[in-house]
Design an enzyme around this catalytic site. Structure first.
Site, PDB file in Angstrom:
ATOM      1  N   ARG A  89      74.017  69.755  69.406  1.00  0.00           N
ATOM      2  CA  ARG A  89      75.343  69.633  68.812  1.00  0.00           C
ATOM      3  C   ARG A  89      75.207  68.920  67.473  1.00  0.00           C
ATOM      4  O   ARG A  89      74.247  68.182  67.226  1.00  0.00           O
ATOM      5  CB  ARG A  89      76.297  68.847  69.715  1.00  0.00           C
ATOM      6  CG  ARG A  89      75.933  67.384  69.915  1.00  0.00           C
ATOM      7  CD  ARG A  89      77.058  66.638  70.620  1.00  0.00           C
ATOM      8  NE  ARG A  89      76.746  65.244  70.885  1.00  0.00           N
ATOM      9  CZ  ARG A  89      76.900  64.245  70.012  1.00  0.00           C
ATOM     10  NH1 ARG A  89      77.340  64.493  68.790  1.00  0.00           N
ATOM     11  NH2 ARG A  89      76.607  63.008  70.355  1.00  0.00           N
ATOM     12  N   ASN A  91      75.695  66.174  64.790  1.00  0.00           N
ATOM     13  CA  ASN A  91      75.886  64.728  64.862  1.00  0.00           C
ATOM     14  C   ASN A  91      76.435  64.219  63.524  1.00  0.00           C
ATOM     15  O   ASN A  91      77.598  64.438  63.227  1.00  0.00           O
ATOM     16  CB  ASN A  91      74.579  64.042  65.263  1.00  0.00           C
ATOM     17  CG  ASN A  91      74.792  62.627  65.768  1.00  0.00           C
ATOM     18  OD1 ASN A  91      75.762  62.378  66.476  1.00  0.00           O
ATOM     19  ND2 ASN A  91      73.914  61.714  65.417  1.00  0.00           N
ATOM     20  N   ASN A 141      70.777  61.651  61.917  1.00  0.00           N
ATOM     21  CA  ASN A 141      71.775  60.604  61.733  1.00  0.00           C
ATOM     22  C   ASN A 141      72.011  60.281  60.264  1.00  0.00           C
ATOM     23  O   ASN A 141      72.298  61.168  59.481  1.00  0.00           O
ATOM     24  CB  ASN A 141      71.395  59.360  62.551  1.00  0.00           C
ATOM     25  CG  ASN A 141      72.345  59.130  63.705  1.00  0.00           C
ATOM     26  OD1 ASN A 141      73.562  59.239  63.559  1.00  0.00           O
ATOM     27  ND2 ASN A 141      71.816  58.830  64.871  1.00  0.00           N
ATOM     28  N   ASP A 193      71.021  54.183  62.911  1.00  0.00           N
ATOM     29  CA  ASP A 193      72.041  55.199  63.188  1.00  0.00           C
ATOM     30  C   ASP A 193      72.679  55.621  61.862  1.00  0.00           C
ATOM     31  O   ASP A 193      72.003  56.113  60.981  1.00  0.00           O
ATOM     32  CB  ASP A 193      73.054  54.633  64.186  1.00  0.00           C
ATOM     33  CG  ASP A 193      73.826  55.699  64.940  1.00  0.00           C
ATOM     34  OD1 ASP A 193      74.213  56.706  64.319  1.00  0.00           O
ATOM     35  OD2 ASP A 193      74.068  55.540  66.152  1.00  0.00           O
TER      36      ASP A 193
END
Length: 289
Positions: A89, A91, A141, A193
């Protein structure tokens, strides 16, 4: 420096809505997206009510008056990535100075566990034909471009580092990959992240599982600053406010144990960090033909 808690409704994970927070009033409006997990949302250029959103493996166009809560907003699929792969998916993602949408995918097994090395990172121009730029990746990310617009920074979270590429803003190409910051050379916990950059060309990085936002000089690899956040899973960062001098920090409250919830009752909140003495830049919007 001080930290303000703005809202505790933003739980990152199986997010099925766009949320907009007005920091002046603390009002939040939401639009439910029925087609899947929302990974990233960016306003569309020359529009007041359209957003491009990465949902599942699709880039969709969302039409929404963001002053109203909506349970079923109009959507249109613009293009799809990772076609044929049912275990990924979208991100994180951002738009570059020319209006191109850069976004990446992550592997997920349907139970919330990640699958390594089956995702990819794409560039989507105004022709809406995704171009694969980096593959494979595990959890695509944070990303950012420097002020000079000749360097692109990127995070694949499990690698625990930040890499840089030479960037050509004319044709949107990247080359010459190198590591500019390695979390494995520090005593910091968690993984990098979301990420943003200030006007001094220093990176601000959220540490998922690390309870911190860190400031890094990517030219020297120096760790310049650490900000303790009262939540373990720090997910992303961006500059906002009238002067773009407030660092907004998102966190996750998903899948916490009762003990973790008691220790970090504000997990899942959006935080505002003020008094840092730096500023960000206005975010770019997605340009469509």
């Amino acid at each position: 420096m001080n930290i303000t808690i703005y809202s505790s409704i933003f739980y990152i994970g199986k997010l099925l809505a766009n949320h907009i927070l007005d920091p002046a009033t603390n009002a939040v409006t939401s639009a439910y997206i029925k087609s899947g997990t929302v990974g990233v949302v960016v306003p569309v250029d020359d529009s007041t009510d359209q957003f491009a959103a990465g949902v599942g493996r699709d880039l969709i166009l969302v039409t929404w008056d963001d002053e109203q809560n909506e349970t079923n907003v109009p959507t249109e699929v613009l293009c799809s990535v990772d076609v044929g792969n049912t275990q990924t998916r979208i991100n994180d993602g951002k738009v570059d100075s020319s209006g191109r949408f850069w976004l990446g995918t992550m592997g997920e097994n349907g139970k919330g566990n990640s699958i390594p090395n089956i995702g990819s990172f794409y560039r989507i121009d105004d022709d809406l034909k995704p171009k694969k730029e980096i593959s494979p990746v595990s959890i695509s990310n944070g990303l950012a471009w420097n002020i000079e617009d000749d360097t692109f920074y990127y995070i694949d979270s499990p690698e625990r580092n930040v890499v840089a590429y030479d960037y050509n803003p004319i044709n949107g190409t990247i080359s010459n990959k190198r590591i500019v910051f390695n979390l494995n050379n520090t005593n910091l916990t968690g993984v990098p992240d979301g990420m943003t950059i200030d006007t001094d060309d220093n990176l601000w990085i959220a540490l998922f599982g690390g309870s911190h936002v860190i400031k890094v000089n990517p030219r020297t690899g120096e760790l310049l600053c650490q900000i303790k956040i009262p939540a373990e899973n720090v997910t992303s960062v961006t500059f906002g406010g009238p002067l773009l001098d407030i660092l907004y920090v998102t966190t996750s409250g998903k899948d916490l144990t009762a003990e973790q919830r008691k220790a970090t009752p504000h997990a899942g909140a959006v935080f505002a960090v003020k008094g840092l003495g730096v500023r960000g830049s206005i975010a770019n919007m997605f340009r469509m033909k």
